[in-house]
Design an enzyme around this catalytic site. Structure first.
Site, PDB file in Angstrom:
ATOM      1  N   GLU A   1     -11.396   1.495   3.748  1.00  0.00           N
ATOM      2  CA  GLU A   1     -10.240   0.803   4.342  1.00  0.00           C
ATOM      3  C   GLU A   1     -10.300   0.771   5.861  1.00  0.00           C
ATOM      4  OE1 GLU A   1      -6.823   2.774   2.741  1.00  0.00           O
ATOM      5  OE2 GLU A   1      -7.081   1.862   0.777  1.00  0.00           O
TER       6      GLU A   1
ATOM      7  N   LYS B   1       2.352  -2.022  -5.259  1.00  0.00           N
ATOM      8  CA  LYS B   1       1.088  -2.757  -5.275  1.00  0.00           C
ATOM      9  C   LYS B   1       1.230  -3.761  -6.405  1.00  0.00           C
ATOM     10  CE  LYS B   1      -1.983   1.083  -3.941  1.00  0.00           C
ATOM     11  NZ  LYS B   1      -2.674   2.274  -4.507  1.00  0.00           N
TER      12      LYS B   1
ATOM     13  N   SER C   1      -7.902  -0.704  -1.823  1.00  0.00           N
ATOM     14  CA  SER C   1      -9.094  -0.393  -1.015  1.00  0.00           C
ATOM     15  C   SER C   1     -10.126  -1.526  -1.097  1.00  0.00           C
ATOM     16  CB  SER C   1      -9.695   0.941  -1.439  1.00  0.00           C
ATOM     17  OG  SER C   1      -9.866   0.988  -2.832  1.00  0.00           O
TER      18      SER C   1
ATOM     19  N   LYS D   1       1.547  -0.907   4.142  1.00  0.00           N
ATOM     20  CA  LYS D   1       0.329  -0.104   4.249  1.00  0.00           C
ATOM     21  C   LYS D   1      -0.864  -1.032   4.056  1.00  0.00           C
ATOM     22  CE  LYS D   1      -1.831   3.888   2.006  1.00  0.00           C
ATOM     23  NZ  LYS D   1      -2.113   4.410   0.647  1.00  0.00           N
TER      24      LYS D   1
END
Ligand code: 2PG
Ligand code: MG
Length: 412
Positions: A199, A331, A361, A382
């Site tokens: 990441e 997510k 990721s 994020k």
């Protein structure tokens, strides 16, 4: 009102170089929504399966065979599109068609609808009339399954510019800490290769505490005080350490093992010592009671469930009952469809559970999740700090700062 006129897909690659699918949804022959599905490395046991039998080709074949079922639907009718997907797959985890397909079809349809309506996607996804920016939460140092041997066991050390009043400032500060950390690491180890994890966080050969200390040093070198301009966060991704047989957390790289009680103390010490604002998966994905202990102890830290909750509304309802967390990762591809994810977000918001919308990721250069973070009233987004696929999300926030409907930063 615009109707879907075509739906097609192709095989592409994500940021890790693994095969994925991209879906094009067109309305009225001209309004294109295009979405490439991401995928995780630290995957929760109960999250949606990316592809049936691991095959992106199989997902595409199913779409091709059933494309007529989507044509003629309103592109803005998220429920109708979701129901059509569910008519092809009634499993709880999209094991027949793949969560990646549900993800890409639903977001691409909404993007097509937003283009037809000539409005930004976040507006199409929400009936609210004013919005705030989530704070970018970015990975500065990576370990665990996102980086190689010798790096910390804990997966991510993150920075958040909690004192920033504007999105521009928040992004700039995250970038400056990431850059300063490189200098700190080079000074500490002349052989540091500037290697980075999946990441974009630096991936030095350091054990957990040392990794946290150099992160603090980078903040201090820039004149920042923890808890004021910036705060640190940690994604322990504890399910990757949890050994079911031993009933212990095995920290292979640092060379110790924690019982469940020791793990709670281990996490609590790190939260206190480094004044963390954000802590993700400090215990394994089924340890609801242990998470509840940390949540009770640290009301001012976002005690966050990722693998624990997997963007699943039933699991969230259970976690609310057991007071296991005060924040959750959203997510979309863990849930499957965008409809599933927005329902999840509503439940979280109604119960004062703070949302953190997150990348995976293995990402694409798409930026719809920046809109999803805004539309769901997420407190943080994020999405990493550097690397084209991470910067794409931050750059989209900067473009959106030109928009009148979004004013100021979220209240954490
Ligand atoms: C996580 C994510 C993203 P992955 O664990 O939170 O940072 O990683 O996509 O590998 O699950
Ligand atoms: Mg996580």
């Amino acid at each position: 009102m615009t109707k879907i006129s075509s739906i097609e897909g192709r095989i592409l690659y994500n940021s890790r170089g693994s095969k994925t699918i991209e879906i094009d949804v067109k309305s009225e022959g001209k309004f294109l929504g295009r979405v490439c599905a991401p995928s995780g490395a630290s995957v929760g046991k109960y999250e949606a399966v990316s592809f049936p039998n691991g095959s992106p080709e199989e997902s595409l074949r199913i779409l091709q065979e059933n494309s007529q079922k989507f044509i003629g639907l309103e592109s803005s009718d998220l429920k109708g599109i979701h129901d059509t997907l569910k008519s092809l797959d009634n499993s709880t985890n999209y094991s027949k068609i793949g969560g990646a397909l549900a993800f890409a079809v639903t977001i691409a349809s909404m993007e097509s609808a937003s283009k037809a309506a000539d409005e930004p996607l976040f507006k199409t996804l929400s009936s609210e009339s004013s919005f705030k920016f989530p704070f970018p939460l970015g990975n500065i140092l990576g370990g665990g399954v996102h980086a190689g041997p010798g790096t910390p066991d804990i997966q991510e050390i993150l920075i958040c510019a909690i004192g920033s009043k504007t999105i521009e400032d928040a992004i700039e500060i995250n970038l400056s800490v990431h850059k300063e950390l490189r200098h700190v690491l080079e000074k500490a180890d002349p052989n540091f290769t500037n290697g980075r994890g999946d990441e974009g966080g630096w991936a030095p050969k350091l054990e957990n505490q040392k990794a946290l200390e150099v992160s603090v040093k980078a903040c201090e070198n820039l004149g920042f005080t923890l808890g004021k301009e910036v705060s640190l966060g940690v994604d322990f991704a504890s399910s990757t350490q949890w050994n079911e047989e031993k009933q212990k957390y095995v920290y292979d790289r640092a060379g110790f093992e924690n019982s469940t009680g020791e793990q709670i103390d281990f996490a609590a010490n790190i939260i206190e010592k480094y004044k963390l604002i954000f802590v993700e998966d400090a215990v394994h994905e089924e340890a609801f009671e242990d998470m509840a202990e940390l949540t009770a102890k640290f009301p001012n830290t976002l005690i966050t469930g990722d693998d624990l909750i997997v963007t699943n509304k039933e699991i969230l309802t259970k976690a609310i009952g057991s007071k296991s967390c005060n924040a959750v990762i959203l997510k979309v591809n863990q849930a499957g469809s965008l409809y599933d994810a927005l329902e999840f977000a509503n439940i979280a918001n109604q119960n004062n559970i703070k949302l953190i919308t997150s990348h995976r990721s293995g990402e694409s250069i798409d930026s719809q999740i920046s809109h999803i973070g805004i539309a769901t009233r997420s407190k943080m987004l994020k999405v990493g700090i550097v690397g084209g696929e991470r910067i794409a999300k931050l750059n989209e926030l900067l473009r959106l700062s030109e928009h009148d409907l979004i004013r100021g930063m979220a209240e954490i």
